[in-house]
Write a protein that holds these residues in place. Sequence first.
Motif, PDB file in Angstrom:
ATOM      1  N   GLU A   1       0.929  -1.124  -0.015  1.00  0.00           N
ATOM      2  CA  GLU A   1      -0.148  -0.406   0.198  1.00  0.00           C
ATOM      3  C   GLU A   1       0.778   1.032  -0.528  1.00  0.00           C
ATOM      4  O   GLU A   1       2.030   1.349   0.350  1.00  0.00           O
ATOM      5  CB  GLU A   1      -0.850   0.520   0.784  1.00  0.00           C
ATOM      6  CG  GLU A   1      -1.865   1.204   1.041  1.00  0.00           C
ATOM      7  CD  GLU A   1      -2.702   0.922   2.426  1.00  0.00           C
ATOM      8  OE1 GLU A   1      -3.846   2.539   2.362  1.00  0.00           O
ATOM      9  OE2 GLU A   1      -2.817   0.294   2.939  1.00  0.00           O
ATOM     10  N   ARG A   2       0.752   2.028  -0.671  1.00  0.00           N
ATOM     11  CA  ARG A   2       1.000   3.750  -1.169  1.00  0.00           C
ATOM     12  C   ARG A   2      -0.122   4.839  -1.088  1.00  0.00           C
ATOM     13  O   ARG A   2      -0.447   4.740  -2.073  1.00  0.00           O
ATOM     14  CB  ARG A   2       1.914   3.604  -1.977  1.00  0.00           C
ATOM     15  CG  ARG A   2       3.555   3.278  -1.816  1.00  0.00           C
ATOM     16  CD  ARG A   2       4.545   3.511  -3.734  1.00  0.00           C
ATOM     17  NE  ARG A   2       5.006   4.555  -2.517  1.00  0.00           N
ATOM     18  CZ  ARG A   2       6.121   5.379  -3.924  1.00  0.00           C
ATOM     19  NH1 ARG A   2       5.825   4.519  -5.222  1.00  0.00           N
ATOM     20  NH2 ARG A   2       6.027   6.678  -3.989  1.00  0.00           N
ATOM     21  N   THR A   3      -0.565   4.963  -0.125  1.00  0.00           N
ATOM     22  CA  THR A   3      -1.531   6.668   0.576  1.00  0.00           C
ATOM     23  C   THR A   3      -1.099   7.176   0.693  1.00  0.00           C
ATOM     24  O   THR A   3       0.031   7.771   1.276  1.00  0.00           O
ATOM     25  CB  THR A   3      -2.447   5.376   1.111  1.00  0.00           C
ATOM     26  OG1 THR A   3      -3.123   4.194   0.945  1.00  0.00           O
ATOM     27  CG2 THR A   3      -3.840   6.377   1.145  1.00  0.00           C
TER      28      THR A   3
ATOM     29  N   GLU B   1      -7.657  10.765  -0.305  1.00  0.00           N
ATOM     30  CA  GLU B   1      -7.341  10.096  -0.255  1.00  0.00           C
ATOM     31  C   GLU B   1      -6.947   9.319  -1.622  1.00  0.00           C
ATOM     32  O   GLU B   1      -7.319   9.220  -2.403  1.00  0.00           O
ATOM     33  CB  GLU B   1      -7.863   9.002   0.347  1.00  0.00           C
ATOM     34  CG  GLU B   1      -7.113   7.668   0.997  1.00  0.00           C
ATOM     35  CD  GLU B   1      -7.718   6.168   1.529  1.00  0.00           C
ATOM     36  OE1 GLU B   1      -7.917   6.224   3.007  1.00  0.00           O
ATOM     37  OE2 GLU B   1      -8.181   5.442   0.583  1.00  0.00           O
TER      38      GLU B   1
ATOM     39  N   LYS C   1      -4.072   6.328  -4.270  1.00  0.00           N
ATOM     40  CA  LYS C   1      -3.217   5.072  -3.784  1.00  0.00           C
ATOM     41  C   LYS C   1      -3.170   5.370  -5.043  1.00  0.00           C
ATOM     42  O   LYS C   1      -4.156   5.289  -6.219  1.00  0.00           O
ATOM     43  CB  LYS C   1      -4.595   4.567  -3.946  1.00  0.00           C
ATOM     44  CG  LYS C   1      -4.730   4.478  -2.160  1.00  0.00           C
ATOM     45  CD  LYS C   1      -5.721   2.640  -1.768  1.00  0.00           C
ATOM     46  CE  LYS C   1      -5.845   3.186  -0.101  1.00  0.00           C
ATOM     47  NZ  LYS C   1      -6.239   1.838   0.455  1.00  0.00           N
TER      48      LYS C   1
ATOM     49  N   GLU D   1      -1.269   3.238  -7.761  1.00  0.00           N
ATOM     50  CA  GLU D   1      -0.993   1.606  -8.956  1.00  0.00           C
ATOM     51  C   GLU D   1       0.065   1.984  -9.345  1.00  0.00           C
ATOM     52  O   GLU D   1       0.893   0.453  -9.457  1.00  0.00           O
ATOM     53  CB  GLU D   1      -2.137   1.444  -9.875  1.00  0.00           C
ATOM     54  CG  GLU D   1      -2.390   0.062 -10.009  1.00  0.00           C
ATOM     55  CD  GLU D   1      -3.871  -0.415 -11.389  1.00  0.00           C
ATOM     56  OE1 GLU D   1      -3.265  -0.618 -12.308  1.00  0.00           O
ATOM     57  OE2 GLU D   1      -4.740  -0.022 -10.818  1.00  0.00           O
TER      58      GLU D   1
END
Length: 307
Positions: A172-174, A231, A233, A235
């Motif tokens: 996860e990279r948020t 928010e 994210k 890919e």
Amino acid sequence: MIKKSRKNGDTSQSKTTEFIVKEPAGLLDFLLESLSNRSRNSVKSILSRGQVSVNGQAVTKHNHQLEPGQQVSIQWGKGPEKVELTGLKILHEDDDIIVIEKESGLLTIASSKEKEMTAYRQLMAHVRSKNPKNRIFIVHRLDRDTSGVMMFAKNKNVQQLLQNSWRESILERTYVALVEGKVKKEKDTIISWLKETKTLLMYSSKKPNDGQKAVTHYKMIQSDRNFSLLEVKLETGRKNQIRVHMKDIGHPIVGDKKYGSRNNVIGRLGLHARILAFKHPITGETLRFEAKIPKQFLRPFNENKKK
């Protein structure tokens, strides 16, 4: 029985204690037996602070293998001098990686204008305070004005493992982005192919395979008629990806003059790397780190409520 020889007597003062290894053993086990009057946590602390040397070489790994005839030395008193860190704090450190929270305004690595005050330089000094031969290695970067969580490797092998399996390792990279205007869609996915001009400005091409494919997912956290907090994210992780994609949908990031922002009500770029979750490259353990949303990002909404 392990043979001991002490230099300068009393270990309560800044002295050195030496041991000669008689049989193969792991370093931590050897120290626990040799320092039987100390607790396990105390021995581990001595080791992690870089106070233990094997044949004159500082070692911090618990499972470092000792061979007969080697000399293990412990430097008592204060450990290595602590390096003062500016603009960053360490969230996690082990033998293979360092995870930090970087403040806005701090470069990841040196540029033509700034060579000293960078995250890379400071962390290099930090690891070398324990052992002059230690190094760190870049795995990924955050733009100078982006704050939040990022990771460095502590050896070349780990750097290559992470870079070669980045998409599989990163779970996860948020990010959180404060953008101009009220975004109409509550959530959406932006896809384009990113290219770079001669002046190093990134831009989107809608033509498939015309550049590097970039995929960004976002959803609304809160908004009013002037600003939206999203928010975001990733890919894919392309250069300036979020900044370009926010410009593409007509809502540039606050403070991002380079990509069309006309407003800087928070005095910094409105982009923050909030969460980084990944599989540890050596142990396979899942690690997750989160940096709180900067208070400045919420200020415009609070001020508008007061009006």
